[in-house]
Design a protein around this motif. Structure first.
Motif, PDB file in Angstrom:
ATOM      1  N   VAL A  23     -20.414  27.370 -31.271  1.00 15.46           N
ATOM      2  CA  VAL A  23     -19.833  28.058 -32.625  1.00 15.46           C
ATOM      3  C   VAL A  23     -20.883  28.964 -33.103  1.00 15.46           C
ATOM      4  O   VAL A  23     -22.069  29.004 -32.879  1.00 15.46           O
ATOM      5  CB  VAL A  23     -19.552  26.959 -33.766  1.00 15.46           C
ATOM      6  N   ALA A  24     -20.570  30.261 -33.589  1.00 14.41           N
ATOM      7  CA  ALA A  24     -21.199  31.315 -34.037  1.00 14.41           C
ATOM      8  C   ALA A  24     -20.558  31.637 -35.500  1.00 14.41           C
ATOM      9  O   ALA A  24     -19.298  31.619 -35.576  1.00 14.41           O
ATOM     10  CB  ALA A  24     -21.366  32.323 -33.156  1.00 14.41           C
ATOM     11  N   MET A  25     -21.244  32.374 -36.389  1.00 19.27           N
ATOM     12  CA  MET A  25     -20.758  32.697 -37.366  1.00 19.27           C
ATOM     13  C   MET A  25     -21.401  34.301 -37.903  1.00 19.27           C
ATOM     14  O   MET A  25     -22.214  34.844 -37.227  1.00 19.27           O
ATOM     15  CB  MET A  25     -21.412  32.018 -38.608  1.00 19.27           C
ATOM     16  N   ILE A  26     -20.465  35.209 -38.248  1.00 19.49           N
ATOM     17  CA  ILE A  26     -20.624  36.386 -38.854  1.00 19.49           C
ATOM     18  C   ILE A  26     -20.685  36.532 -40.256  1.00 19.49           C
ATOM     19  O   ILE A  26     -19.653  35.914 -40.777  1.00 19.49           O
ATOM     20  CB  ILE A  26     -19.312  37.572 -38.245  1.00 19.49           C
ATOM     21  N   PHE A  27     -21.685  37.088 -40.792  1.00 15.73           N
ATOM     22  CA  PHE A  27     -21.960  36.967 -42.227  1.00 15.73           C
ATOM     23  C   PHE A  27     -21.285  38.103 -42.925  1.00 15.73           C
ATOM     24  O   PHE A  27     -21.126  39.260 -42.286  1.00 15.73           O
ATOM     25  CB  PHE A  27     -23.294  36.481 -42.725  1.00 15.73           C
ATOM     26  N   GLN A  28     -21.192  38.171 -44.265  1.00 18.96           N
ATOM     27  CA  GLN A  28     -20.473  39.219 -45.250  1.00 18.96           C
ATOM     28  C   GLN A  28     -21.466  40.479 -44.888  1.00 18.96           C
ATOM     29  O   GLN A  28     -20.988  41.662 -44.902  1.00 18.96           O
ATOM     30  CB  GLN A  28     -20.518  38.545 -46.372  1.00 18.96           C
ATOM     31  N   GLU A  29     -22.991  39.955 -45.064  1.00 25.64           N
ATOM     32  CA  GLU A  29     -23.808  41.203 -45.148  1.00 25.64           C
ATOM     33  C   GLU A  29     -24.611  41.227 -44.065  1.00 25.64           C
ATOM     34  O   GLU A  29     -25.516  40.297 -43.875  1.00 25.64           O
ATOM     35  CB  GLU A  29     -24.653  40.969 -46.443  1.00 25.64           C
ATOM     36  N   PRO A  30     -24.316  42.209 -42.935  1.00 25.29           N
ATOM     37  CA  PRO A  30     -24.931  42.017 -41.855  1.00 25.29           C
ATOM     38  C   PRO A  30     -26.662  42.117 -41.802  1.00 25.29           C
ATOM     39  O   PRO A  30     -27.525  41.567 -41.095  1.00 25.29           O
ATOM     40  CB  PRO A  30     -24.531  43.011 -41.181  1.00 25.29           C
ATOM     41  N   MET A  31     -26.985  43.076 -43.013  1.00 27.91           N
ATOM     42  CA  MET A  31     -28.418  43.101 -43.038  1.00 27.91           C
ATOM     43  C   MET A  31     -29.315  41.823 -43.446  1.00 27.91           C
ATOM     44  O   MET A  31     -30.422  41.568 -43.132  1.00 27.91           O
ATOM     45  CB  MET A  31     -28.552  43.890 -44.479  1.00 27.91           C
ATOM     46  N   THR A  32     -28.370  40.713 -43.965  1.00 35.27           N
ATOM     47  CA  THR A  32     -28.837  39.518 -44.058  1.00 35.27           C
ATOM     48  C   THR A  32     -29.332  38.616 -42.736  1.00 35.27           C
ATOM     49  O   THR A  32     -29.979  37.858 -42.625  1.00 35.27           O
ATOM     50  CB  THR A  32     -28.404  38.540 -45.052  1.00 35.27           C
ATOM     51  N   ARG A  82     -20.698  45.594 -36.244  1.00 37.35           N
ATOM     52  CA  ARG A  82     -20.468  45.617 -35.058  1.00 37.35           C
ATOM     53  C   ARG A  82     -21.620  45.050 -34.244  1.00 37.35           C
ATOM     54  O   ARG A  82     -21.484  44.079 -33.235  1.00 37.35           O
ATOM     55  CB  ARG A  82     -20.056  47.032 -34.128  1.00 37.35           C
ATOM     56  N   ALA A  83     -22.818  45.298 -34.596  1.00 38.84           N
ATOM     57  CA  ALA A  83     -23.868  44.779 -33.945  1.00 38.84           C
ATOM     58  C   ALA A  83     -24.079  43.320 -34.236  1.00 38.84           C
ATOM     59  O   ALA A  83     -24.541  42.234 -33.327  1.00 38.84           O
ATOM     60  CB  ALA A  83     -25.275  45.498 -34.321  1.00 38.84           C
ATOM     61  N   MET A  84     -23.710  42.982 -35.317  1.00 40.43           N
ATOM     62  CA  MET A  84     -23.646  41.402 -35.889  1.00 40.43           C
ATOM     63  C   MET A  84     -22.674  40.694 -35.177  1.00 40.43           C
ATOM     64  O   MET A  84     -22.982  39.474 -34.641  1.00 40.43           O
ATOM     65  CB  MET A  84     -23.122  41.556 -37.228  1.00 40.43           C
ATOM     66  N   ILE A  85     -21.520  41.424 -34.717  1.00 39.17           N
ATOM     67  CA  ILE A  85     -20.566  40.811 -33.962  1.00 39.17           C
ATOM     68  C   ILE A  85     -21.081  40.560 -32.479  1.00 39.17           C
ATOM     69  O   ILE A  85     -20.878  39.523 -31.961  1.00 39.17           O
ATOM     70  CB  ILE A  85     -19.231  41.312 -33.817  1.00 39.17           C
ATOM     71  N   ALA A  86     -21.749  41.661 -31.826  1.00 37.02           N
ATOM     72  CA  ALA A  86     -22.481  41.507 -30.480  1.00 37.02           C
ATOM     73  C   ALA A  86     -23.315  40.317 -30.674  1.00 37.02           C
ATOM     74  O   ALA A  86     -23.365  39.618 -29.586  1.00 37.02           O
ATOM     75  CB  ALA A  86     -23.137  42.597 -30.307  1.00 37.02           C
ATOM     76  N   SER A  97     -23.353  36.531 -28.426  1.00 36.94           N
ATOM     77  CA  SER A  97     -24.100  36.674 -27.225  1.00 36.94           C
ATOM     78  C   SER A  97     -24.232  35.222 -26.723  1.00 36.94           C
ATOM     79  O   SER A  97     -24.680  34.840 -25.919  1.00 36.94           O
ATOM     80  CB  SER A  97     -25.584  37.060 -27.828  1.00 36.94           C
ATOM     81  N   CYS A  98     -23.869  34.148 -27.670  1.00 37.38           N
ATOM     82  CA  CYS A  98     -24.076  32.812 -27.164  1.00 37.38           C
ATOM     83  C   CYS A  98     -22.570  32.396 -26.480  1.00 37.38           C
ATOM     84  O   CYS A  98     -22.421  31.079 -26.328  1.00 37.38           O
ATOM     85  CB  CYS A  98     -24.553  31.746 -28.253  1.00 37.38           C
ATOM     86  N   ARG A  99     -21.695  33.276 -26.355  1.00 44.85           N
ATOM     87  CA  ARG A  99     -20.515  32.960 -25.985  1.00 44.85           C
ATOM     88  C   ARG A  99     -19.512  31.566 -26.656  1.00 44.85           C
ATOM     89  O   ARG A  99     -19.432  30.685 -25.983  1.00 44.85           O
ATOM     90  CB  ARG A  99     -20.317  32.717 -24.351  1.00 44.85           C
ATOM     91  N   PRO A 100     -19.499  32.132 -28.046  1.00 44.26           N
ATOM     92  CA  PRO A 100     -18.981  30.881 -28.781  1.00 44.26           C
ATOM     93  C   PRO A 100     -17.570  30.499 -28.582  1.00 44.26           C
ATOM     94  O   PRO A 100     -16.864  31.378 -27.898  1.00 44.26           O
ATOM     95  CB  PRO A 100     -19.042  31.068 -30.186  1.00 44.26           C
ATOM     96  N   ARG A 101     -17.054  29.311 -28.552  1.00 45.80           N
ATOM     97  CA  ARG A 101     -15.520  28.845 -28.495  1.00 45.80           C
ATOM     98  C   ARG A 101     -15.057  29.102 -29.679  1.00 45.80           C
ATOM     99  O   ARG A 101     -13.785  29.266 -29.904  1.00 45.80           O
ATOM    100  CB  ARG A 101     -15.722  27.492 -27.984  1.00 45.80           C
ATOM    101  N   LEU A 102     -15.806  28.814 -30.980  1.00 48.68           N
ATOM    102  CA  LEU A 102     -15.431  29.048 -32.311  1.00 48.68           C
ATOM    103  C   LEU A 102     -16.168  30.065 -33.029  1.00 48.68           C
ATOM    104  O   LEU A 102     -17.414  30.088 -32.939  1.00 48.68           O
ATOM    105  CB  LEU A 102     -15.385  27.616 -32.912  1.00 48.68           C
ATOM    106  N   LEU A 103     -15.287  31.031 -33.475  1.00 50.57           N
ATOM    107  CA  LEU A 103     -16.027  32.331 -33.986  1.00 50.57           C
ATOM    108  C   LEU A 103     -15.679  32.062 -35.496  1.00 50.57           C
ATOM    109  O   LEU A 103     -14.617  31.981 -36.048  1.00 50.57           O
ATOM    110  CB  LEU A 103     -15.685  33.629 -33.547  1.00 50.57           C
ATOM    111  N   LEU A 104     -16.570  32.057 -36.674  1.00 45.26           N
ATOM    112  CA  LEU A 104     -16.548  31.877 -37.977  1.00 45.26           C
ATOM    113  C   LEU A 104     -16.733  33.169 -38.662  1.00 45.26           C
ATOM    114  O   LEU A 104     -18.034  33.700 -38.446  1.00 45.26           O
ATOM    115  CB  LEU A 104     -17.335  30.751 -38.663  1.00 45.26           C
ATOM    116  N   VAL A 132     -12.623  34.371 -43.343  1.00 48.14           N
ATOM    117  CA  VAL A 132     -12.575  34.157 -44.776  1.00 48.14           C
ATOM    118  C   VAL A 132     -12.249  35.481 -45.492  1.00 48.14           C
ATOM    119  O   VAL A 132     -13.103  36.365 -44.969  1.00 48.14           O
ATOM    120  CB  VAL A 132     -13.908  33.352 -45.000  1.00 48.14           C
ATOM    121  N   THR A 133     -11.512  35.405 -46.263  1.00 46.80           N
ATOM    122  CA  THR A 133     -11.493  36.761 -47.106  1.00 46.80           C
ATOM    123  C   THR A 133     -10.686  36.518 -48.552  1.00 46.80           C
ATOM    124  O   THR A 133     -10.119  35.581 -48.795  1.00 46.80           O
ATOM    125  CB  THR A 133     -10.535  37.841 -46.182  1.00 46.80           C
TER     126      THR A 133
END
Ligand SMILES: Nc1ncnc2c1ncn2[C@@H]1O[C@H](COP(=O)(O)OP(=O)(O)OP(=O)(O)O)[C@@H](O)[C@H]1O
Ligand code: SF4
Ligand SMILES: [Mg+2]
Length: 334
Positions: free
Chosen positions: A96-105, A166-170, A174-181, A215-216
């Motif tokens: 599992v991997a997560m993309i956060f709202q603010e990539p700078m964090t 996009r870099a954050m998504i990359a 990178s860990c080839r997640p099966r679930l992306l949050l 989430v939105t």
């Protein structure tokens, strides 16, 4: 029967304050759903409704000391609630991997994008530097960063908001997640860039066969990218439905209010309705339906007992006594 990728049963998250600093906060009050690979669930709700806390609970990221978790979360055959920190961290490194709202964090300002992605890949896959750098390049290309080879050596602040996201998504991929949050991955971006990033996420999800929870605050965004939608209010799901059916007619009064407050296909040019009032305090939840103080359809019995989340159609549930199929209406009809 095939197990779903993710099965959540009656998940609760309670934050316990330090002694003398107020009451416990029940941020998530019993959430249940399941998700298959290649499926996108969108969780929609106002600020403070428990969306981020729910996502974090799915990967064991809430602060461990004062957080009490209840219920069951099964991800790819493993239990999350009650799992040890080392187990969770192994899951976060792969499943599992997560993309956060603010990539700078999530991006470190002192390292180049390439170094950060290559390091994550190295940690997960134990490969050498050169190979990791090649993988980082491949990932930047996959998320369609133009001139990817040059961008490997860019620092986060040198990229535009859209490219940083996009870099954050990359990095998440990178860990080839099966679930992306994805926790509001686009709110900081302007509208056209938002749509590009959403479409990219959707495309990657299909290509890589991931489950995606998104989430939105924005129902328009949800309708663009999801298969199913769950509307969250005061820590609970109040309606869950396939997206097309939901857009054609939400059932819960809060969900109706949200749709009324969104510009979409048929309502373009019509006046928007807004929902008056504010959500309840989660340390002092009202008895019964948490939406009652703001609900124009409320009746006295709404505040007496919590309405159950009931099945109201194919793959559709709602938590409101007025919705056909829920218990009170059945009683009335009897
Ligand atoms: N570590 C914590 N300790 C105590 N309370 C917390 C903690 N984290 C979150 N909360 C509370 O839990 C509730 C839900 O927060 P959450 O961040 O999930 O909301 P959200 O739906 O993601 O809102 P937003 O749309 O603003 O991001 C809020 O009342 C918040 O203050
Ligand atoms: S249960 Fe009652 S207060 Fe709650 S949403 Fe339904 S009608 Fe409104
Ligand atoms: Mg949030």
């Amino acid at each position: 029967m095939m197990q779903p990728l993710l099965q959540v049963d009656d998940l609760t998250v309670t934050f316990h304050p330090k002694k003398g600093e107020g009451l416990p906060v029940r941020a998530v009050g019993g959430v249940s759903f399941s998700l298959d690979s290649r499926e996108t669930l969108c969780i929609l709700g106002e600020s403070g409704s428990g969306k981020s806390v729910t996502l974090r609970a799915l990967m064991g990221l809430n602060p461990p000391r004062r957080t009490e978790l209840g219920g069951r979360v099964r991800l790819a055959g493993q239990d999350i609630v009650g799992a040890s920190e080392s187990r969770l961290s192994a899951l976060r490194g792969g499943t599992v991997a997560m993309i956060f709202q603010e990539p700078m964090t999530a991006l470190d300002p002192v390292f180049t994008i390439g170094t950060q992605i290559a390091e994550t890949v190295r940690r997960h896959e134990g490969i050498g530097r050169r190979e990791a750098r090649a993988r980082a390049l491949e990932l930047l290309e996959r998320v369609q960063i133009p001139s990817a080879a040059r961008r490997l050596d860019a620092y986060p602040h040198e990229l535009s908001g859209g490219l940083r996201q996009r870099a954050m998504i990359a990095m998440a991929l990178s860990c080839r997640p099966r679930l992306l949050l994805a926790d509001e991955p686009t709110t900081a971006l302007d509208a056209t860039v938002q749509i590009q990033v959403l479409l990219l996420l959707r495309q990657l999800q299909q290509e890589l066969g991931m489950g995606l929870i998104f989430v939105t605050h924005d129902l328009g965004v949800a309708s663009e990218v999801s298969d199913r939608i769950a509307v969250m209010y005061a820590g609970r799901f109040v309606e869950e439905a396939p997206i097309a059916r939901f857009m054609a007619g939400p059932l819960h009064p809060y969900a109706k209010g949200l749709l009324g407050a969104t510009v979409h296909g048929d309502s373009k040019g019509m006046p928007l309705t807004t929902i008056g009032g504010a959500p309840p305090r989660l340390d002092r939840p009202p008895p019964g339906c948490a939406f009652a103080p703001r609900c124009t359809a409320a009746r006295p019995e709404c505040s007496q007992a919590l309405p159950e989340l009931r099945e109201v159609g194919p793959a559709r549930t709602a938590r409101c006594i007025l919705v056909p199929g829920t218990r009170h209406t059945e009683l009335e009809a009897a």
